[in-house]
Write an enzyme that holds these catalytic residues in place. Sequence first.
Site, mmCIF file in Angstrom:
data_model
loop_
_atom_site.group_PDB
_atom_site.id
_atom_site.type_symbol
_atom_site.label_atom_id
_atom_site.label_comp_id
_atom_site.label_asym_id
_atom_site.label_seq_id
_atom_site.Cartn_x
_atom_site.Cartn_y
_atom_site.Cartn_z
ATOM 1 N N GLY A 22 0.807 -1.210 0.000
ATOM 2 C CA GLY A 22 0.000 0.000 0.000
ATOM 3 C C GLY A 22 0.845 1.266 0.000
ATOM 4 O O GLY A 22 2.018 1.259 -0.370
ATOM 5 N N GLY A 23 0.235 2.337 0.420
ATOM 6 C CA GLY A 23 0.924 3.610 0.439
ATOM 7 C C GLY A 23 0.624 4.435 -0.793
ATOM 8 O O GLY A 23 0.205 3.906 -1.826
ATOM 9 N N ASN A 31 5.329 -1.741 -7.890
ATOM 10 C CA ASN A 31 5.898 -2.687 -6.933
ATOM 11 C C ASN A 31 6.620 -3.856 -7.620
ATOM 12 O O ASN A 31 7.673 -4.305 -7.164
ATOM 13 C CB ASN A 31 4.784 -3.241 -6.052
ATOM 14 C CG ASN A 31 5.118 -3.278 -4.571
ATOM 15 O OD1 ASN A 31 4.355 -3.815 -3.789
ATOM 16 N ND2 ASN A 31 6.240 -2.714 -4.160
ATOM 17 N N ASN A 90 2.974 -8.463 -0.804
ATOM 18 C CA ASN A 90 3.858 -7.595 -0.033
ATOM 19 C C ASN A 90 3.011 -6.649 0.811
ATOM 20 O O ASN A 90 2.148 -5.945 0.274
ATOM 21 C CB ASN A 90 4.760 -6.806 -0.990
ATOM 22 C CG ASN A 90 5.636 -5.782 -0.292
ATOM 23 O OD1 ASN A 90 5.772 -4.652 -0.745
ATOM 24 N ND2 ASN A 90 6.246 -6.166 0.809
ATOM 25 N N HIS A 240 11.541 -3.278 3.948
ATOM 26 C CA HIS A 240 10.187 -3.769 3.693
ATOM 27 C C HIS A 240 10.008 -4.296 2.280
ATOM 28 O O HIS A 240 9.037 -4.996 2.000
ATOM 29 C CB HIS A 240 9.202 -2.619 3.961
ATOM 30 C CG HIS A 240 7.784 -3.017 4.154
ATOM 31 N ND1 HIS A 240 7.394 -4.000 5.039
ATOM 32 C CD2 HIS A 240 6.638 -2.576 3.575
ATOM 33 C CE1 HIS A 240 6.078 -4.126 5.014
ATOM 34 N NE2 HIS A 240 5.601 -3.282 4.112
ATOM 35 N N TRP A 241 10.916 -3.938 1.370
ATOM 36 C CA TRP A 241 10.820 -4.362 -0.030
ATOM 37 C C TRP A 241 11.842 -5.447 -0.334
ATOM 38 O O TRP A 241 12.764 -5.268 -1.127
ATOM 39 C CB TRP A 241 11.052 -3.170 -0.951
ATOM 40 C CG TRP A 241 9.860 -2.271 -1.128
ATOM 41 C CD1 TRP A 241 8.582 -2.518 -0.762
ATOM 42 C CD2 TRP A 241 9.872 -0.971 -1.743
ATOM 43 N NE1 TRP A 241 7.773 -1.459 -1.091
ATOM 44 C CE2 TRP A 241 8.538 -0.496 -1.695
ATOM 45 C CE3 TRP A 241 10.853 -0.178 -2.312
ATOM 46 C CZ2 TRP A 241 8.185 0.750 -2.211
ATOM 47 C CZ3 TRP A 241 10.494 1.056 -2.825
ATOM 48 C CH2 TRP A 241 9.173 1.510 -2.777
#
Length: 263
Positions: A22-23, A31, A90, A240-241
Amino acid sequence: MTLSFHRAGPSGARPVVLLHGGGPGASAMSNFGRTVPVFAKTFDTIAVDQPGYGESELGELTGQYFTHAAGALAALLDELGLDRVDLIGNSLGGGTAVRFALNHPSRAGKLLLMGPGGLSLNVFAADPTEGVKRLGAFGAAPSRERMAAFLRTLVFDPALITDELIDERLAAARDSSFLSASFTGPAFEEGLLWRDAHRLRNEVLLVWGREDRVNPLDGALVALKLIRRCRLHVFGGCGHWAHLEKFDEFNRLAFDFLEGDRR
């Protein structure tokens, strides 16, 4: 409501759905733009814009977001004639993947979850986390500086957050107030996926970055304990990625997981 998606790969190959995080400004290809060509060499790869992101409309959000998105995904798979898929999610996409597996157990195969939302329950880290605070700050008063600050919480190596990426995400950003609203109200408990984790019978691979500042590593511990067929892989020097910061290693890990014995 129809979800937008990008599909590539051999016809009739094993279908794998990619669900982005998200975001502001997030989307399937933002992504997973680098991931799709690699996976499409082997799998029928479907990268989905989740409701309210990319080219997908939000639709009428009457309940919790994960439930809403999982229902929309089920409808998309019906349109595509796919009975059962493996899922890679993710963050926000991890939450959607888990809710899809819980609500449609016969349609979900293996789950590869990277710092999944809702399934993560912080044991030691502060809550809200740094990443969530940065996300909230952008939502309250959007700006380029706040976008950059949020994006930098997603990675271990700040060099990955280029001016081009910041401008791209800022240009694509939508009003994300719906997202924070979807985690409150009468249906908010549907987002606490760790409460239902014991019901999962799927083979699950949790992937975490040791330096994740959005959903910290300790958030994996409860899920790891509760999910019957679960394992955890941790990348050091990673935020986080994981699929981007550890691109080649992640792809090898994912292929080994997806192509391994189903039983």
